[in-house]
Structure formats: C-alpha cells, structure tokens
Design a protein around this motif. Structure first.
Motif, short mmCIF file in Angstrom:
data_model
loop_
_atom_site.label_atom_id
_atom_site.label_comp_id
_atom_site.label_asym_id
_atom_site.label_seq_id
_atom_site.Cartn_x
_atom_site.Cartn_y
_atom_site.Cartn_z
N LEU A 223 0.75 -1.18 0.01
CA LEU A 223 -0.13 -0.01 0.11
C LEU A 223 1.01 1.11 -0.21
O LEU A 223 2.06 1.14 0.27
CB LEU A 223 -0.74 -0.10 1.31
CG LEU A 223 -1.87 -1.17 1.35
CD1 LEU A 223 -2.63 -1.19 2.75
CD2 LEU A 223 -2.65 -1.49 0.24
N ASP A 224 0.09 2.29 -0.23
CA ASP A 224 0.89 3.57 0.04
C ASP A 224 1.30 3.93 1.32
O ASP A 224 0.60 3.52 2.20
CB ASP A 224 -0.11 4.78 -0.49
CG ASP A 224 0.81 5.98 -0.67
OD1 ASP A 224 1.61 6.27 -1.70
OD2 ASP A 224 0.70 6.98 0.14
N PRO A 225 2.45 4.43 1.55
CA PRO A 225 2.90 4.68 3.13
C PRO A 225 1.82 5.65 3.77
O PRO A 225 2.00 5.49 4.93
CB PRO A 225 4.35 5.67 2.77
CG PRO A 225 4.79 5.13 1.61
CD PRO A 225 3.48 4.99 0.53
N THR A 226 1.02 6.49 3.02
CA THR A 226 -0.03 6.93 3.87
C THR A 226 -1.42 6.22 4.31
O THR A 226 -2.14 6.68 4.93
CB THR A 226 -0.74 8.11 2.88
OG1 THR A 226 -1.47 7.66 1.83
CG2 THR A 226 0.60 9.23 2.36
N ALA A 227 -1.05 4.82 3.79
CA ALA A 227 -2.45 4.24 4.26
C ALA A 227 -2.53 4.01 6.00
O ALA A 227 -3.80 3.93 6.16
CB ALA A 227 -2.03 2.65 3.54
N VAL A 228 -1.71 3.91 6.70
CA VAL A 228 -1.71 3.81 8.07
C VAL A 228 -2.55 4.76 8.52
O VAL A 228 -3.36 4.80 9.38
CB VAL A 228 -0.41 3.61 8.74
CG1 VAL A 228 -0.70 3.48 10.33
CG2 VAL A 228 0.00 2.06 8.55
N ASP A 229 -2.24 6.16 8.18
CA ASP A 229 -2.84 7.43 8.58
C ASP A 229 -4.11 7.47 8.08
O ASP A 229 -5.34 7.67 8.74
CB ASP A 229 -2.01 8.61 8.39
CG ASP A 229 -2.47 9.69 8.96
OD1 ASP A 229 -2.80 9.65 10.22
OD2 ASP A 229 -2.61 10.86 8.34
N ARG A 230 -4.65 6.94 7.01
CA ARG A 230 -5.75 6.99 6.56
C ARG A 230 -6.69 5.83 7.09
O ARG A 230 -7.91 6.28 7.35
CB ARG A 230 -5.76 6.69 4.88
CG ARG A 230 -5.12 7.52 4.05
CD ARG A 230 -4.99 6.99 2.71
NE ARG A 230 -4.11 8.01 1.90
CZ ARG A 230 -4.63 8.68 0.55
NH1 ARG A 230 -5.84 8.48 0.45
NH2 ARG A 230 -3.70 9.53 -0.11
N ALA A 231 -6.05 4.81 7.18
CA ALA A 231 -6.67 3.91 8.26
C ALA A 231 -7.22 4.12 9.40
O ALA A 231 -8.42 3.84 9.87
CB ALA A 231 -6.07 2.41 8.30
N LEU A 232 -6.33 4.83 10.41
CA LEU A 232 -6.58 5.41 11.52
C LEU A 232 -7.83 6.39 11.59
O LEU A 232 -8.62 6.36 12.31
CB LEU A 232 -5.41 6.00 12.25
CG LEU A 232 -4.38 5.05 12.63
CD1 LEU A 232 -3.05 5.88 13.23
CD2 LEU A 232 -4.62 4.11 13.80
N ALA A 233 -7.63 7.37 10.56
CA ALA A 233 -8.96 8.43 10.32
C ALA A 233 -9.96 7.54 9.86
O ALA A 233 -11.18 8.02 10.81
CB ALA A 233 -8.53 9.21 9.18
N ALA A 234 -10.11 6.63 9.27
CA ALA A 234 -11.34 5.79 8.80
C ALA A 234 -11.98 5.14 10.05
O ALA A 234 -13.05 5.20 10.22
CB ALA A 234 -11.16 5.08 7.46
N VAL A 235 -11.10 4.39 10.68
CA VAL A 235 -11.50 3.69 12.05
C VAL A 235 -12.28 4.69 12.87
O VAL A 235 -13.15 4.45 13.54
CB VAL A 235 -10.43 2.94 12.45
CG1 VAL A 235 -10.78 2.42 14.03
CG2 VAL A 235 -9.85 1.85 11.63
N ALA A 236 -11.55 5.75 13.07
CA ALA A 236 -11.89 6.81 14.24
C ALA A 236 -13.38 7.22 13.73
O ALA A 236 -14.51 7.47 14.35
CB ALA A 236 -11.04 7.92 14.41
N ALA A 237 -13.37 7.53 12.58
CA ALA A 237 -14.95 8.01 11.97
C ALA A 237 -15.89 6.96 11.96
O ALA A 237 -17.16 7.52 12.12
CB ALA A 237 -14.46 8.55 10.24
N ALA A 238 -15.52 5.75 11.78
CA ALA A 238 -16.65 4.87 11.81
C ALA A 238 -16.80 4.21 13.20
O ALA A 238 -17.87 3.60 13.38
CB ALA A 238 -16.13 3.63 10.98
N GLY A 239 -16.09 4.45 14.23
CA GLY A 239 -16.29 4.08 15.54
C GLY A 239 -16.27 2.49 15.76
O GLY A 239 -17.06 2.17 16.79
N ILE A 240 -15.50 1.89 14.97
CA ILE A 240 -15.33 0.67 15.24
C ILE A 240 -14.13 0.15 16.12
O ILE A 240 -13.43 1.14 16.05
CB ILE A 240 -15.19 -0.05 13.81
CG1 ILE A 240 -13.93 0.33 13.20
CG2 ILE A 240 -16.54 0.01 12.93
CD1 ILE A 240 -13.65 -0.62 12.06
N GLY A 241 -14.09 -1.12 16.50
CA GLY A 241 -13.20 -1.68 17.20
C GLY A 241 -11.93 -2.10 16.33
O GLY A 241 -12.20 -2.78 15.40
N ILE A 242 -10.64 -2.08 16.94
CA ILE A 242 -9.49 -2.81 16.16
C ILE A 242 -8.56 -3.19 17.04
O ILE A 242 -8.84 -2.84 18.41
CB ILE A 242 -8.94 -1.41 15.34
CG1 ILE A 242 -8.36 -0.13 16.01
CG2 ILE A 242 -9.66 -1.22 13.94
CD1 ILE A 242 -7.44 0.69 15.14
#
Length: 347
Positions: A223-242
């Motif tokens: 993946l692109d190196p930005t993927a981790v930051d994008r994933a954290l933002a998407a998880v926070a927005a979705a309110g799901i557990g990780i």
C-alpha cells in the motif's frame, strides 16, 4: 562509558527532555541514563518477568507503555492473568494485553522522577542493548503502598551506577528464499490461525517482510505509505473496534477497542483517548502492507508498517476475540480494502 555524574548533570540541564531523546543526544543507551541515577531516585530491581509481572496486579490501575523507535503504545488498565513461559509469556487482562519475551528482560529499575506535579513513579525494564522493553507508570488511583512493597521485594540493592550493554543487533531487512516461494504460498493458504504464520515463515527461512514482498496477492499487497494514517482516520470516523500491536524485541503490547481522538503534531500522528494513546512517527513509515492470513473464521486482514531498514513498526487488525462483532469486522475489512495501493498515489 560515560561518567554517571556527567549523565546526571546533563539530565539536570535538560529536565523536560524525554529520557530516550536525551540518551540519544548523549550517545548512550537509555538504560545507562537511568542507571546513572541509582541512589538518586532510582533503585535496581529484578527484571525477571516471572517475578515482576505477577506482582503488578497488586498496584491496581496503572499505565503500561511499550515502544519502538517509531511508535509508542500507552494503555491504562490492570495487570492480571499472567501466563509465564521460558520463551514467551503473556498478560491477558481486559485492558493490559502483552506478549513477553523473557530473554530480553535484562535490566530493571524503579524510578522516581520529580515533575511539576510531584514525584512520578515507574518500573522500567531494558534489554541487553539498554533499549526500553516495557514501562509501568503509577497513576493517581494506583496503590502506592503496594508499589513500595513490590520495589522492596524485588530490589537487588546493587549500587552500581553503570550498566554493561551489548551492541544492538543490526536490522535484518527482508529475508526470503525464492526457491521456497511455492511452498510459502501453499502453506500460507492452508493456515487456520494467525499464530501459525511465524512458525511457517521461520521453517521456510523467510522473515515477515521477506514473506510479504515475495508471496504476492491475494495474501499481501503493498500500500501507499499514507495508508496507516488513512486507516486510523477511517476507523475513528466509523467508531469500530480494532487491535493495534506495537512491539520491540522484548514485548508486544495490544490495544483492543475503538479509537476516537486523532491529534497530528509535526511528524507524529497521535491517538489521544482517555485509556489509550498511540504516538506514531508517520515520517518513519517506508512500507505498508495489507495482509490476509486465513483462519477458521475467515481471513484476518491486517495493515502493517515498516521503516526504511525493514523494522516492524506496528500492525492493525480488526477486533477479534470471543465476542467478535462480525459487522464491525466487515467494516474494518472494507476500510483496509479501500486503502490505496503503492502505485495509486502520485509521488
């Protein structure tokens, strides 16, 4: 070896600088910095996890900290359900979730550090190179009497203000054997549990990054190196557990649950929730992989980051366990699937 008095003088000159940063500035290990203060707020204690970790349950609620060069993982909770072992040990409590590798628990200290809010008490363990393996910080609600009893019981009364350290092992980088690639793919497809992964790669002479680079889709996608930051933002927005794994040679610490508050600061992305903090150096991320490991309950999808020398920074999984929320897990899988491949983001 630097004179302990000079180390203490440097600490006094830079009272707000973090220990790890000051040690790097002085060209010494963090364990050497702490040891220089033995007799000045620091006592040596036994680092054996079979003695230290079960005793932590008496402290009540504390903050556990595990880090590597690129990520710091802080979790508030109680130590409980310690399971020892010569090669690997575990803490499996509601909040504190650790995988411990005892051979790297070498130097132990009880530390009292003066702060603007009064003394801050901690227990700190370092590996043979003097790098921090795991730390436990008392909180206002922790049992101070139990802490003092623990320190008294584990104190070695060694007055030495220096520690002998071994050279850090060089980063391994990616390791693999092209002649065994078909075997890797075949055994990967037959996995039924994520814990089988390290055994099969070791047997076939791969390490984690080497396996990811060679195995290819559908098992691993860069993946692109930005993927981790994008994933954290998407998880926070979705309110799901990780599940967020951060580790070093001696300890892996795991957060299970949602994340809510992201606060970027310079090169750091920070999760700043009441009971979980993550501090991640985004500029250290050189490679990111989306990885699918087969299990009896479907593929376990992770997003994993490595630095430029091939060191593992962190892993993020969908939250799994006895009470897995399959709907939330599906959201995580969708988030991971939507992250951009390396080639999809312009340089």
């Amino acid at each position: 070896m630097m004179d302990p008095d000079l180390i203490r003088a440097a600490r006094a000159e830079h009272p707000k600088l973090r220990e790890r940063d000051l040690a790097a500035q002085l060209g010494i290990s963090e364990a050497e910095l702490v040891a220089a203060h033995v007799g000045h707020g620091v006592r040596r204690i036994a680092a054996d996890p079979d003695r230290l970790v079960p005793a932590l349950a008496a402290l009540g609620e504390v903050m556990a900290l595990t880090r590597n060069d690129s990520a710091v993982h802080e979790k508030v909770g109680r130590y409980d359900n310690y399971q020892g072992g010569n090669h690997a040990a575990m803490v499996l409590a509601d909040d504190i979730d650790l995988r411990i590798f005892p051979q790297h628990w070498v130097h132990g200290f009880a530390v009292a550090r003066d702060t603007e809010d009064g003394p801050r008490h901690s227990l700190q363990v370092f590996d043979g190179a003097g790098d921090a393996v795991h730390k436990v910080y008392l909180r206002a609600e922790s049992d101070a009497a139990a802490y003092q009893a623990l320190v008294d019981a584990l104190a070695t009364e060694d007055p030495a203000r220096t520690v002998a350290t071994a050279p850090r092992p060089a980063p391994e980088g990616a390791r693999g054997d092209a002649a065994r690639l078909d075997a890797l793919r075949g055994e990967w497809a037959r996995m039924t549990d994520t814990h089988q992964f390290m055994r099969l790669t070791a047997k076939l002479k791969f390490n984690r990054l080497g396996a990811y680079r060679m195995v290819g889709a559908p098992f691993a996608t860069q993946l692109d190196p930005t993927a981790v930051d994008r994933a954290l933002a998407a998880v926070a927005a979705a309110g799901i557990g990780i599940m967020v794994f951060v580790g070093n040679r001696g300890c892996i610490q795991i957060h299970s649950g949602p994340i809510a508050t992201l606060r970027p600061m310079g090169p750091w992305q920070n999760v700043m929730d009441p009971r979980f903090n993550l501090h991640l150096r985004l500029d250290h991320i050189a490679e990111v992989w989306r990885v699918a490991k087969p299990t009896r309950r479907g593929d376990a999808i992770s997003v994993e980051a490595f630095d430029a020398e091939g060191r593992h920074i962190l892993q993020i999984f969908g939250q799994r366990g006895e009470k897995t929320d399959m709907a939330e897990l599906a959201v995580w899988n969708d988030i991971a699937a939507a992250l951009p491949d390396r080639a999809e983001v312009p340089a």
